[in-house]
Structure formats: structure tokens, C-alpha cells
Scaffold this motif. Structure first.
Motif, PDB file in Angstrom:
ATOM      1  N   GLN A  77      -2.883 -10.779   7.786  1.00 19.74           N
ATOM      2  CA  GLN A  77      -4.105 -11.480   7.403  1.00 19.74           C
ATOM      3  C   GLN A  77      -5.269 -10.520   7.188  1.00 19.74           C
ATOM      4  OE1 GLN A  77      -2.944 -14.244   6.379  1.00 19.74           O
ATOM      5  NE2 GLN A  77      -3.960 -15.784   7.637  1.00 19.74           N
ATOM      6  N   LYS A  78      -5.315  -9.459   7.986  1.00 20.45           N
ATOM      7  CA  LYS A  78      -6.410  -8.497   7.860  1.00 20.45           C
ATOM      8  C   LYS A  78      -6.287  -7.654   6.596  1.00 20.45           C
ATOM      9  CE  LYS A  78      -8.855  -8.934  11.756  1.00 20.45           C
ATOM     10  NZ  LYS A  78     -10.316  -9.168  11.784  1.00 20.45           N
ATOM     11  N   THR A  79      -5.051  -7.383   6.178  1.00 21.96           N
ATOM     12  CA  THR A  79      -4.847  -6.477   5.041  1.00 21.96           C
ATOM     13  C   THR A  79      -4.663  -7.196   3.725  1.00 21.96           C
ATOM     14  OG1 THR A  79      -2.466  -6.425   5.531  1.00 21.96           O
ATOM     15  CG2 THR A  79      -3.824  -4.676   6.491  1.00 21.96           C
ATOM     16  N   ARG A  80      -4.455  -8.498   3.731  1.00 16.60           N
ATOM     17  CA  ARG A  80      -4.153  -9.218   2.480  1.00 16.60           C
ATOM     18  C   ARG A  80      -5.355  -9.254   1.522  1.00 16.60           C
ATOM     19  NH1 ARG A  80      -2.850 -15.388   3.922  1.00 16.60           N
ATOM     20  NH2 ARG A  80      -2.772 -15.524   1.637  1.00 16.60           N
ATOM     21  N   LYS A  81      -6.546  -9.017   2.044  1.00 14.85           N
ATOM     22  CA  LYS A  81      -7.743  -9.039   1.196  1.00 14.85           C
ATOM     23  C   LYS A  81      -7.686  -7.974   0.112  1.00 14.85           C
ATOM     24  CE  LYS A  81     -10.520 -10.646   5.122  1.00 14.85           C
ATOM     25  NZ  LYS A  81     -11.627 -10.318   6.052  1.00 14.85           N
ATOM     26  N   GLY A  82      -6.939  -6.897   0.358  1.00 15.39           N
ATOM     27  CA  GLY A  82      -6.874  -5.825  -0.623  1.00 15.39           C
ATOM     28  C   GLY A  82      -5.654  -5.884  -1.534  1.00 15.39           C
ATOM     29  N   PHE A  83      -4.802  -6.908  -1.363  1.00 17.83           N
ATOM     30  CA  PHE A  83      -3.579  -6.973  -2.168  1.00 17.83           C
ATOM     31  C   PHE A  83      -3.891  -6.995  -3.660  1.00 17.83           C
ATOM     32  CE2 PHE A  83      -0.886  -9.235   1.322  1.00 17.83           C
ATOM     33  CZ  PHE A  83      -0.888  -8.064   2.060  1.00 17.83           C
ATOM     34  N   TYR A 140       0.805  -1.219   0.000  1.00 18.39           N
ATOM     35  CA  TYR A 140       0.000   0.000   0.000  1.00 18.39           C
ATOM     36  C   TYR A 140       0.843   1.277   0.000  1.00 18.39           C
ATOM     37  CZ  TYR A 140      -3.599  -3.347   1.333  1.00 18.39           C
ATOM     38  OH  TYR A 140      -4.455  -4.430   1.369  1.00 18.39           O
ATOM     39  N   LEU A 141       2.055   1.195   0.551  1.00 13.62           N
ATOM     40  CA  LEU A 141       2.954   2.353   0.610  1.00 13.62           C
ATOM     41  C   LEU A 141       4.290   1.949   0.002  1.00 13.62           C
ATOM     42  CD1 LEU A 141       2.209   3.426   4.306  1.00 13.62           C
ATOM     43  CD2 LEU A 141       1.286   4.486   2.233  1.00 13.62           C
ATOM     44  N   ARG A 142       4.515   2.302  -1.236  1.00 14.90           N
ATOM     45  CA  ARG A 142       5.712   1.855  -1.947  1.00 14.90           C
ATOM     46  C   ARG A 142       6.985   2.519  -1.422  1.00 14.90           C
ATOM     47  NH1 ARG A 142       3.881  -1.059  -6.486  1.00 14.90           N
ATOM     48  NH2 ARG A 142       1.833  -1.815  -5.819  1.00 14.90           N
ATOM     49  N   ASP A 143       6.849   3.589  -0.641  1.00 21.21           N
ATOM     50  CA  ASP A 143       8.027   4.250  -0.083  1.00 21.21           C
ATOM     51  C   ASP A 143       8.628   3.480   1.089  1.00 21.21           C
ATOM     52  OD1 ASP A 143       7.781   6.303  -1.882  1.00 21.21           O
ATOM     53  OD2 ASP A 143       6.625   7.588  -0.525  1.00 21.21           O
ATOM     54  N   VAL A 144       7.920   2.468   1.568  1.00 23.12           N
ATOM     55  CA  VAL A 144       8.391   1.735   2.743  1.00 23.12           C
ATOM     56  C   VAL A 144       9.761   1.116   2.495  1.00 23.12           C
ATOM     57  CG1 VAL A 144       7.957  -0.279   4.208  1.00 23.12           C
ATOM     58  CG2 VAL A 144       6.102   1.282   3.665  1.00 23.12           C
ATOM     59  N   SER A 145       9.972   0.561   1.307  1.00 21.02           N
ATOM     60  CA  SER A 145      11.251  -0.099   1.026  1.00 21.02           C
ATOM     61  C   SER A 145      12.407   0.894   1.083  1.00 21.02           C
ATOM     62  CB  SER A 145      11.199  -0.777  -0.343  1.00 21.02           C
ATOM     63  OG  SER A 145      10.948   0.166  -1.365  1.00 21.02           O
TER      64      SER A 145
END
Length: 272
Positions: free
Chosen positions: A262-268, A180-185
Motif C-alpha cells: 500500500q505504501k509503494t503502490r503510489k509510484g506504480f 521497481y526492480l525487474r531483476d526480482v523475477s
């Protein structure tokens, strides 16, 4: 709609259920890294050997550094330094890759029924392999220079366990955030470099003024680095009561990371 379990036991069940896939993927990850090179997997041995030689020369011969122990030698500094770097490299190799685990495998999300939660296991497994090679090089150097290593070396897997569990939880969090946030890397690359210098890798914790040591011990790398040096070089047993607390805290943190994943993978699939 597929249901994703967040029960703490599901972390263990998922690992056990997919153990064959994890093992095969780790093997592919390790050999894939060296595919096409002349020495192949032998580089996993020569890299730490070369680095240990360089550290011994630079810090021992050029800088004449000592570890703050009266009568300490340059060789001692190199071995103590390398023991800390092995722990940091385990952390860095796993965490720096975590934000891109999902992003770099979109087919696993969109087209294949794949247990995405095992991706951090694969990266950490590869990092453990390289750590094992580095430890072997370290022990070889110790035996050449000093003789038989202390028996406390046998405690190393025990002190690594809570650290690995902590890395797993953090990897789940970062793998999800990286979608969701590509700047994390980019941020993590800077953060891990900062953590190397804010950990007792190049200096003992006792070198810091008393008022700053608390901040140093808030760094999750610090206890594992110091325990590793204790069991590998100084021949000290770890504090098992503190290790138990660390293990419990790491397990709780890993579960929180697993729940977040697990909660956020639904939006991947929607984002990718």
C-alpha cells in the motif's frame, strides 16, 4: 489523491469487498490456462497423476529409494515425496508469478480503478485449485494402494491456512518490488529452486545432521511440508500450539507485506 489504507482489518475487508471479482478472476485464470488444448481443464487432473506415476517408477523401481523408515516401501516413498511436492508447488506457483503481477497488468494501474491488492489472491486461488486436484489424485492413489486414508486428512485445510497467509504477504512484497526492480523475477526463480532442495521434500528432516536441522526449520516451507505428511500419510494430529504461533507470525508477516504494498503502490503508475 486516493488514500490507501494500511489497517490490518483492511486486508480482510478488501478480500470480502472484492470477493465476487476475485472469484470470477480465479475462474478465468484457471480456464484461461488450458484454453485451446485438446483435453482442456482435464490436464489439471492428468498432470499430477502422471507426475505421481513417474515418481513411483523412478524413485521406487529405478533408485529403490526408501523414506528412512524401517520396512518402508517404494510406494510409500512416492506418496510421501508427492505430499511434500504438493506443498512446494503451491508455494512455487504463487511466488514465481508474484514479481510480475503489476508489471504484466499496466492497464489496471494507469487506466482502470482496480483493487490491485487482490491480484495475489487470484494467483493463490488458482494455485489452491491445482493443489486440490493434486490432493485428490494423492488420496485416490492412497485408497487404491492402502484403503481408507487416515481421518487426520481433515486437518489439511487447517495447516494450510497459515502457509497461505504467509504466501499472501510475501506475494504483496514481491509484486511491489517487481515494479521497481525487474531483476526480482529472475532471482525468485533461482531462490524457489534452491528452497525446494533446502526443504524436506526429497528427504526427511531426520536425515540431516543435528547441527543443520535448525537451518532447515528456519525455512518457512518445512513446517507445512511436515504437517502435511503427518496428517495425510502418517495419521498424526498437528501440534496445535505450534500451529497457532505459526498462524500469528504469518498474519503479522502478511500485514507487513500489505503495508509495504500500500505504501509503494503510489509510484506504480510513474514507473510503468
Amino acid at each position: 489523491m486516493q488514500q490507501f489504507h494500511i489497517n490490518p482489518l483492511e486486508m480482510v475487508r478488501s478480500f470480502w469487498r472484492n470477493r465476487a471479482l476475485i472469484g470470477a478472476s480465479i475462474k478465468r485464470e484457471i480456464f484461461g490456462r488450458y484454453r485451446g488444448s485438446f483435453l482442456g481443464i482435464l490436464w489439471s487432473f492428468f498432470n499430477p497423476l502422471l507426475m505421481l506415476t513417474i515418481y513411483t517408477f523412478v524413485f521406487g523401481t529405478v533408485l529403490k529409494a526408501r523414506w528412512g523408515v524401517e520396512g518402508g516401501s517404494s510406494v510409500e516413498f512416492a506418496l510421501v515425496l508427492f505430499a511434500g511436492l504438493m506443498i512446494f508447488n503451491l508455494f512455487s506457483e504463487s511466488i514465481n508469478r508474484a514479481p510480475n503481477l503489476i508489471v504484466s497488468n499496466p492497464n489496471y494501474v494507469k487506466k482502470v480503478v482496480y483493487p490491485l491488492e487482490i491480484l495475489p489472491h487470484i494467483v493463490i486461488g488458482s494455485a489452491i485449485f491445482h493443489l486440490a486436484i493434486s490432493v485428490g489424485v494423492w488420496l485416490l492413489a492412497y485408497m487404491v494402494l492402502y484403503g481408507v486414508p487416515p481421518a487426520t486428512v481433515a486437518y489439511l485445510p487447517l495447516i494450510l491456512l497459515p502457509f497461505l497467509i504467509f504466501i499472501l504477504g510475501l506475494s504483496w512484497m514481491l509484486a511491489s518490488l517487481g515494479v521497481y526492480l525487474r531483476d526480482v523475477s529472475q532471482f525468485i526463480g533461482i531462490a524457489t529452486t534452491a528452497m525446494m532442495f533446502l526443504s524436506p521434500v526429497f528427504y526427511p528432516a531426520s536425515a540431516l545432521p543435528e547441527g543443520y536441522r535448525l537451518l532447515l526449520y528456519l525455512n518457512p516451507l518445512t513446517p507445512t511440508i511436515e504437517y502435511a505428511r503427518d496428517v495425510l500419510y502418517w495419521g498424526k494430529q498437528p501440534d496445535f500450539s505450534q500451529l497457532t504461533i505459526y498462524l500469528a507470525a504469518a498474519a503479522l508477516f502478511a500485514w507487513l507485506g500489505f503495508v509495504w504494498f500500500q505504501k509503494t503502490r503510489k509510484g506504480f503508475a510513474d514507473v510503468l
